[in-house]
Motif scaffolding. Structure first.
Motif, mmCIF file in Angstrom:
data_model
loop_
_atom_site.group_PDB
_atom_site.id
_atom_site.type_symbol
_atom_site.label_atom_id
_atom_site.label_comp_id
_atom_site.label_asym_id
_atom_site.label_seq_id
_atom_site.Cartn_x
_atom_site.Cartn_y
_atom_site.Cartn_z
ATOM 1 N N GLU A 182 0.868 -1.172 0.000
ATOM 2 C CA GLU A 182 0.000 0.000 0.000
ATOM 3 C C GLU A 182 0.909 1.227 0.000
ATOM 4 O O GLU A 182 1.934 1.250 0.680
ATOM 5 C CB GLU A 182 -0.958 -0.019 1.184
ATOM 6 N N PHE A 183 0.506 2.244 -0.761
ATOM 7 C CA PHE A 183 1.427 3.328 -1.084
ATOM 8 C C PHE A 183 0.903 4.667 -0.572
ATOM 9 O O PHE A 183 -0.052 5.214 -1.100
ATOM 10 C CB PHE A 183 1.607 3.378 -2.609
ATOM 11 N N GLY A 184 1.534 5.151 0.498
ATOM 12 C CA GLY A 184 1.220 6.488 0.986
ATOM 13 C C GLY A 184 2.226 7.478 0.438
ATOM 14 O O GLY A 184 3.438 7.244 0.508
ATOM 15 N N LEU A 185 1.741 8.576 -0.106
ATOM 16 C CA LEU A 185 2.625 9.590 -0.679
ATOM 17 C C LEU A 185 2.267 10.959 -0.115
ATOM 18 O O LEU A 185 1.109 11.374 -0.151
ATOM 19 C CB LEU A 185 2.508 9.613 -2.205
ATOM 20 N N GLY A 186 3.290 11.643 0.391
ATOM 21 C CA GLY A 186 3.122 12.997 0.899
ATOM 22 C C GLY A 186 4.096 13.948 0.241
ATOM 23 O O GLY A 186 5.010 13.536 -0.479
ATOM 24 N N ALA A 187 3.918 15.221 0.511
ATOM 25 C CA ALA A 187 4.709 16.245 -0.174
ATOM 26 C C ALA A 187 6.138 16.329 0.327
ATOM 27 O O ALA A 187 7.018 16.826 -0.380
ATOM 28 C CB ALA A 187 4.030 17.610 -0.013
ATOM 29 N N GLY A 188 6.410 15.833 1.546
ATOM 30 C CA GLY A 188 7.708 16.050 2.165
ATOM 31 C C GLY A 188 7.696 17.375 2.912
ATOM 32 O O GLY A 188 7.119 18.354 2.440
ATOM 33 N N TRP A 189 8.354 17.422 4.093
ATOM 34 C CA TRP A 189 8.258 18.638 4.905
ATOM 35 C C TRP A 189 9.485 18.950 5.749
ATOM 36 O O TRP A 189 9.700 20.092 6.151
ATOM 37 C CB TRP A 189 7.066 18.530 5.857
ATOM 38 N N LEU A 234 6.328 0.254 -17.339
ATOM 39 C CA LEU A 234 6.650 -1.043 -16.752
ATOM 40 C C LEU A 234 7.642 -0.842 -15.615
ATOM 41 O O LEU A 234 8.374 0.144 -15.595
ATOM 42 C CB LEU A 234 7.267 -1.963 -17.825
ATOM 43 N N PRO A 235 7.662 -1.760 -14.642
ATOM 44 C CA PRO A 235 6.862 -2.986 -14.533
ATOM 45 C C PRO A 235 5.476 -2.690 -13.961
ATOM 46 O O PRO A 235 5.238 -1.617 -13.411
ATOM 47 C CB PRO A 235 7.679 -3.817 -13.539
ATOM 48 N N LYS A 236 4.585 -3.666 -14.104
ATOM 49 C CA LYS A 236 3.264 -3.546 -13.521
ATOM 50 C C LYS A 236 3.255 -4.163 -12.117
ATOM 51 O O LYS A 236 3.930 -5.160 -11.856
ATOM 52 C CB LYS A 236 2.224 -4.267 -14.385
ATOM 53 N N PRO A 237 2.490 -3.575 -11.203
ATOM 54 C CA PRO A 237 2.355 -4.186 -9.878
ATOM 55 C C PRO A 237 1.661 -5.542 -9.964
ATOM 56 O O PRO A 237 1.000 -5.854 -10.954
ATOM 57 C CB PRO A 237 1.475 -3.184 -9.121
ATOM 58 N N ALA A 238 1.803 -6.335 -8.909
ATOM 59 C CA ALA A 238 1.080 -7.606 -8.843
ATOM 60 C C ALA A 238 -0.416 -7.370 -8.668
ATOM 61 O O ALA A 238 -1.233 -8.107 -9.218
ATOM 62 C CB ALA A 238 1.623 -8.452 -7.692
ATOM 63 N N GLN A 239 -0.770 -6.337 -7.909
ATOM 64 C CA GLN A 239 -2.180 -5.995 -7.722
ATOM 65 C C GLN A 239 -2.706 -5.242 -8.937
ATOM 66 O O GLN A 239 -1.981 -4.476 -9.574
ATOM 67 C CB GLN A 239 -2.352 -5.101 -6.489
ATOM 68 N N SER A 240 -3.965 -5.442 -9.219
ATOM 69 C CA SER A 240 -4.564 -4.676 -10.313
ATOM 70 C C SER A 240 -4.616 -3.190 -9.975
ATOM 71 O O SER A 240 -4.563 -2.336 -10.871
ATOM 72 C CB SER A 240 -5.975 -5.187 -10.613
ATOM 73 N N LYS A 241 -4.676 -2.869 -8.684
ATOM 74 C CA LYS A 241 -4.659 -1.479 -8.243
ATOM 75 C C LYS A 241 -4.014 -1.411 -6.865
ATOM 76 O O LYS A 241 -4.580 -1.915 -5.887
ATOM 77 C CB LYS A 241 -6.071 -0.892 -8.191
ATOM 78 N N ILE A 242 -2.838 -0.814 -6.778
ATOM 79 C CA ILE A 242 -2.203 -0.621 -5.484
ATOM 80 C C ILE A 242 -2.992 0.426 -4.701
ATOM 81 O O ILE A 242 -3.251 1.523 -5.214
ATOM 82 C CB ILE A 242 -0.738 -0.162 -5.647
ATOM 83 N N PRO A 243 -3.398 0.137 -3.462
ATOM 84 C CA PRO A 243 -4.073 1.155 -2.661
ATOM 85 C C PRO A 243 -3.168 2.369 -2.459
ATOM 86 O O PRO A 243 -1.981 2.234 -2.157
ATOM 87 C CB PRO A 243 -4.343 0.436 -1.335
ATOM 88 N N VAL A 244 -3.731 3.550 -2.642
ATOM 89 C CA VAL A 244 -3.003 4.810 -2.510
ATOM 90 C C VAL A 244 -3.552 5.572 -1.313
ATOM 91 O O VAL A 244 -4.769 5.768 -1.196
ATOM 92 C CB VAL A 244 -3.126 5.661 -3.791
ATOM 93 N N LEU A 245 -2.653 6.006 -0.428
ATOM 94 C CA LEU A 245 -3.038 6.772 0.750
ATOM 95 C C LEU A 245 -2.619 8.225 0.581
ATOM 96 O O LEU A 245 -1.475 8.505 0.203
ATOM 97 C CB LEU A 245 -2.382 6.224 2.012
ATOM 98 N N VAL A 246 -3.541 9.119 0.852
ATOM 99 C CA VAL A 246 -3.278 10.551 0.914
ATOM 100 C C VAL A 246 -3.741 11.020 2.281
ATOM 101 O O VAL A 246 -4.750 10.527 2.806
ATOM 102 C CB VAL A 246 -4.020 11.312 -0.206
ATOM 103 N N GLY A 247 -3.022 11.963 2.886
ATOM 104 C CA GLY A 247 -3.425 12.398 4.207
ATOM 105 C C GLY A 247 -3.005 13.815 4.523
ATOM 106 O O GLY A 247 -2.303 14.467 3.750
ATOM 107 N N GLY A 248 -3.464 14.286 5.687
ATOM 108 C CA GLY A 248 -3.072 15.607 6.152
ATOM 109 C C GLY A 248 -4.249 16.459 6.572
ATOM 110 O O GLY A 248 -5.414 16.069 6.451
#
Length: 306
Positions: free
Chosen positions: A101-108, A162-176
């Protein structure tokens, strides 16, 4: 409510320490192991033996675990270019059999950029928007087709995606806590919205903003998972709570106010209050990563009460 283990290795943890925590996470029935993405310690700790890289760590853990989800709260958008980052995350997803699962933030944290020679741009949020568009676009491009992107900060031309993930859709986390742009970004790209270290009232208000933004974007509000990240300090009695608080240099009263702290009954009650305002998942920030008994206590005495 899902309970996940959240670690802060920049405060001082080797890969072997993280591996022990991840294996305990799996053995004790937690849903996932997550880690921060930082290269410099914070506060009055020695930080030894030094930083570990988030995605190198998760690649190793992908081969050493079999069930738990693996991810970041949050990958720093300032650390990596979006194209190579998409490759790394997809590869770790393959290595784990589809558990990333992939959480991405802006960096701070400007000091860690200065310490390791990483550029620290002023326009971090616009870059984050483009990074999310690029990374998800690369993953979603059908096999055999190419992906191009012409943005203000990044340009890609005829990428094979490429490459493609194993999952059809990697869960993406956004927060703040942002009141407008953050909910809009979550509505557009996120599978999950996470509020880090927020109060019950702040969580309730921000979840409502994200739900409204999702509906404005043509999504059902319940399409997203809503979660919190909270420090945890639980003991079988008051003396053990005090000992664990002292080990991480925190005050018991402050931990009870701002986190999940106290006896198992107190911790379960606080978690239930977060569930009442819509939190479906909590990332428990365990700061003393040598105290595996702490993980066991929460798993055996708190989780069953939920």
């Amino acid at each position: 409510m899902d309970l996940r283990v959240f670690t802060e290795p920049q405060q001082g943890a080797s890969y072997d320490t993280l591996l022990a925590v991840a294996k305990a996470t799996e053995d004790l029935g937690y849903d996932a192991f997550f880690r921060s993405d930082h290269y410099l310690k914070m506060g009055d700790v020695d930080g030894n033996p030094g930083p570990t890289d988030a995605w190198i760590t998760l690649a190793g853990l992908a081969r050493e675990t079999s069930r738990i989800r693996l991810g970041t709260l949050m990958t720093a958008g300032t650390f990596r270019l979006p194209g190579p980052l998409a490759i790394s995350v997809a590869q770790v997803d393959q290595m784990s059999g589809g558990r990333v699962e992939f959480g991405l933030g802006a960096g701070w944290y400007e000091e860690e950029h200065t310490a390791y020679g990483i550029p620290f741009p002023k326009e971090k949020f616009p870059r984050l928007e483009e990074q999310l568009a690029i990374i998800t676009g690369l993953w979603e491009t059908p096999a055999g087709e190419t992906f191009s992107y012409d943005g203000t900060h990044y340009q890609l031309t005829d990428s094979p995606a490429l490459p493609k993930p194993a999952q059809s859709k990697i869960p993406v986390l956004v927060g703040g806590f942002g009141a407008k742009r953050t909910p809009a970004l979550a509505a557009r790209y996120a599978t999950e919205f996470n509020l880090p270290f927020g109060s019950l009232e702040a969580s309730k208000e921000q979840f409502a903003r994200v739900r409204a933004a999702a509906e404005a974007a043509g999504r059902k509000a319940d399409d997203l998972t809503y979660s919190n990240a909270l420090i945890v300090c639980v003991g079988k009695d008051d003396a053990e709570v005090a000992r664990r608080a002292a080990a991480i240099g925190r005050d018991v009263a402050e931990l009870k106010e701002n986190g999940i702290a106290g006896t198992p009954a107190e911790a379960a009650d606080k978690l239930a209050r977060f569930a009442e305002i819509g939190s479906e998942r909590v990332y428990l920030q365990f700061l003393d990563l040598t105290d595996l008994d702490h993980l066991e206590l929460v798993a055996k005495e708190v989780a069953p009460q939920l």
